[in-house]
Design a protein around this motif. Structure first.
Motif, PDB file in Angstrom:
ATOM      1  N   HIS A 163       5.339   2.742  12.143  1.00  0.00           N
ATOM      2  CA  HIS A 163       4.273   3.726  12.412  1.00  0.00           C
ATOM      3  C   HIS A 163       4.900   4.893  13.170  1.00  0.00           C
ATOM      4  O   HIS A 163       4.334   5.408  14.139  1.00  0.00           O
TER       5      HIS A 163
ATOM      6  N   GLU B 145      -4.759   0.814   3.122  1.00  0.00           N
ATOM      7  CA  GLU B 145      -4.502  -0.343   3.984  1.00  0.00           C
ATOM      8  C   GLU B 145      -4.619   0.074   5.442  1.00  0.00           C
ATOM      9  O   GLU B 145      -4.999  -0.707   6.309  1.00  0.00           O
ATOM     10  N   GLU B 146      -4.286   1.325   5.731  1.00  0.00           N
ATOM     11  CA  GLU B 146      -4.186   1.756   7.131  1.00  0.00           C
ATOM     12  C   GLU B 146      -5.538   2.031   7.783  1.00  0.00           C
ATOM     13  O   GLU B 146      -5.673   1.924   8.993  1.00  0.00           O
TER      14      GLU B 146
ATOM     15  N   ASP C 173       6.796   1.520   5.504  1.00  0.00           N
ATOM     16  CA  ASP C 173       5.569   0.735   5.700  1.00  0.00           C
ATOM     17  C   ASP C 173       4.715   0.831   4.435  1.00  0.00           C
ATOM     18  O   ASP C 173       4.230   1.920   4.105  1.00  0.00           O
TER      19      ASP C 173
ATOM     20  N   HIS D 244       0.813  -1.221   0.000  1.00  0.00           N
ATOM     21  CA  HIS D 244       0.000   0.000   0.000  1.00  0.00           C
ATOM     22  C   HIS D 244       0.847   1.273   0.000  1.00  0.00           C
ATOM     23  O   HIS D 244       1.983   1.258   0.479  1.00  0.00           O
TER      24      HIS D 244
END
Ligand code: GLV
Ligand code: MN
Ligand code: MN
Length: 419
Positions: free
Chosen positions: A386, A131-132, A97, A86
Motif C-alpha cells: 500500500h 477489492e480495496e 498488490d 484484483h
C-alpha cells in the motif's frame, strides 16, 4: 503483435514487464491510483483482455466490472480451477498488490497454451474490479458478485463525488441489475497469488509461503458533529470542537487495539469541515478499520470501541454517528488447497513450505464462501505494501509462478482434493 506463446521471454519476465506496463493506467499523474470503475480501471481491464486474447482466451467484463476468461480443459464444460486477484489499487499504490495475482493467472494459462496442453479441469482467470474498497464505502465487490454474495443495497452507495455505484457501473458499460445474478458456476477451487504485504518471508529468507487463514475485518464510518465557531471569540470551555473530540476517539481506537495481540485498528481517512485556520471544526468524518484473526475477538473490540466513542462524544457534547460499511469474517483457507500448494512449493522450491496467516484482506476470503480457496504469498521487500515502494524480485516471481503452474497441473477437481 508479438506472438507471446512463441516468444523467448520467460513467463516470469513477461509477467514483471506487464506489471510495469499496467502502472500507466492510473487515475492520478505521477502515482498509481486505480479506483473501481474509473477510466484507469477501464483501460487496465481492456489491456488485460488484450493480453488474454494473445493467449487465445476470450475474456469479458462481467456485470460488476471483473475481467473473466476461461481456458477449457480436455472436455468442454469441465469444472474450473479459478486463478486471479484484483486490479484496482489504493491511492498512491504499489504495482504488485492484486495486479501480481491477476497477471500470474494469465501467465499460468499462457504456459499451458504455449504447448496446447489441456488438463482434466478448465482454468479460469479473473481480474477483480474492487477489492480495496477505496472508492465506495463497501469493499470486495468483485469477488462478492462472483461468489453470489452481492448485496443489492450497495448499488445506492455513493463515492466522494456523490456518484452512485449504479451510475458508475452504467458509465463503465456494465449492467447494475446483473450484478446480483452473477455467480461462478462449476468452480472447483480458487487460488490467489499475492505479495505478503508483511515482513515474515523476508525475515526468514524465503521466496514464498502458503497462507493458512485470513484476518476478518470490520470497517466503520464515523461522523462527529459539534458546532463551528470563531477561533478567536469562543472561549475554550464553551466549545463543541468536532476535531478535538475525533482526535480523542482516534487515540482510544489505537489504545484499544494495542492491548490485544493480533488485533489491529486504523483510522485511514479524516475529513474536517469547514477546514479553515480560524474556524473551530464543526464536523469531522473518519474511517475505522478493525481486524483480527478471530471473529469473536474482532466483534468484542468493535463493540467496546463503539461504546467508548459514544462516551467521549457525550463528555465533549458532540453528536456521533457510527455506520458499519463492511464486515468480513476471518477465513481459514481450505485444507485441500493448503495441502496442494504446500506440495507444489516443496516440489518447486525444494524446502519445506512456510505456512503463515494473512493480516490483510483478500478476494480469497469471499471466494472461500463459494468454493475451496487458498493463497500463495510472495516475499516483498521490507514487507512494505500500500505504498509505491512495494517491490519484488523476478527470481521470487519465478518461484511463485512455477509453484502456481505446478499446482494447476496437479489439481484434481474431484472429491479427492477440493471438497
Ligand atoms: C486490502 O488490501 C485490505 O486488506 O484492506
Ligand atoms: Mn490485494
Ligand atoms: Mn491492497
Amino acid at each position: 503483435m508479438i506472438d507471446v506463446l512463441a516468444s523467448n521471454e520467460s513467463p516470469a519476465h513477461r509477467m514483471m514487464r506487464r506489471l510495469d506496463e499496467l502502472v500507466k493506467f492510473s487515475d492520478e499523474d505521477g502515482a498509481l491510483t486505480r479506483l473501481y470503475l474509473s477510466k484507469a480501471h477501464r483501460e487496465a481491464a481492456k489491456q488485460f483482455i488484450a493480453w488474454c486474447a494473445e493467449a487465445g482466451v476470450d475474456a469479458k467484463i462481467d456485470a460488476s466490472g471483473n475481467v473473466w476468461g476461461r481456458y477449457e480443459g480436455k472436455a468442454p464444460g469441465a469444472p474450473a480451477l479459478m486463478l486471479g486477484s484484483h486490479i484496482d489499487t489504493v491511492r498512491n499504490a504499489g504495482r504488485y498488490d492484486g495486479n501480481l495475482g491477476a497477471l500470474a493467472a494469465l501467465a499460468v494459462v499462457e504456459a499451458l497454451a504455449a504447448s496446447g496442453e489441456r488438463l482434466d479441469h478448465a482454468v479460469e482467470i479473473v481480474a477483480f474490479g474492487d477489492e480495496e474498497g477505496v472508492r465506495f464505502p463497501t469493499t470486495l465487490t468483485g469477488s462478492r458478485a462472483l461468489a453470489g454474495l452481492f448485496a443489492r443495497a450497495a448499488l445506492d452507495q455513493k463515492d466522494a463525488d456523490g456518484v452512485t455505484m449504479r451510475d458508475a457501473l452504467v458509465a463503465f458499460g456494465c449492467d447494475p441489475d446483473g450484478v446480483g445474478a452473477l455467480r461462478g458456476r462449476n468452480i472447483a477451487a480458487f487460488v490467489e497469488l499475492h505479495i505478503e504485504q508483511g515482513p515474515v518471508l523476508e525475515a526468514e529468507n524465503l521466496a514464498v509461503g502458503v497462507v493458512t487463514a485470513i484476518n476478518g475485518a470490520t470497517r466503520l464510518h464515523a461522523k462527529v458533529v459539534g458546532l463551528a465557531g470563531h477561533s478567536g471569540a469562543v472561549p475554550m470551555g464553551l466549545r463543541r470542537d468536532a476535531l478535538t473530540a475525533a482526535a480523542e476517539m482516534m487515540l482510544l481506537i489505537e489504545a484499544r487495539a494495542r492491548i490485544e495481540d493480533d488485533l489491529v485498528g486504523t483510522v485511514g481517512r479524516v475529513d474536517v469541515e469547514p477546514g479553515a485556520v480560524n474556524v473551530i471544526p464543526g464536523e469531522v468524518r473518519f474511517t475505522v478499520d478493525i481486524r483480527a484473526p478471530r471473529d469473536e475477538q474482532r466483534r468484542r473490540a468493535v463493540s467496546d470501541i463503539s461504546k467508548r466513542l459514544s462516551a467521549i462524544a457525550a463528555t465533549r457534547n458532540v453528536e456521533l454517528t457510527l455506520t458499519q460499511t463492511h464486515e468480513a469474517g476471518a477465513y481459514a483457507c481450505h485444507a485441500s488447497v493448503i495441502a496442494g500448494l504446500k506440495d507444489s512449493v516443496e516440489r518447486v522450491y525444494g524446502a519445506p513450505a512456510r505456512l503463515l496467516p494473512s493480516g490483510a484482506g483478500h478476494d480469497t476470503m469471499v471466494m472461500g464462501q463459494l468454493c475451496p480457496a487458498g493463497m500463495l504469498f510472495l516475499r516483498c521487500k521490507g514487507g512494505i505494501s500500500h505504498n509505491p515502494e512495494e517491490s519484488i524480485t523476478t527470481e521470487d516471481a519465478e518461484v511463485g509462478l512455477t509453484s502456481l503452474i505446478d499446482f494447476t497441473r496437479h489439481f484434481q477437481a474431484g472429491p479427492k482434493r477440493a471438497t
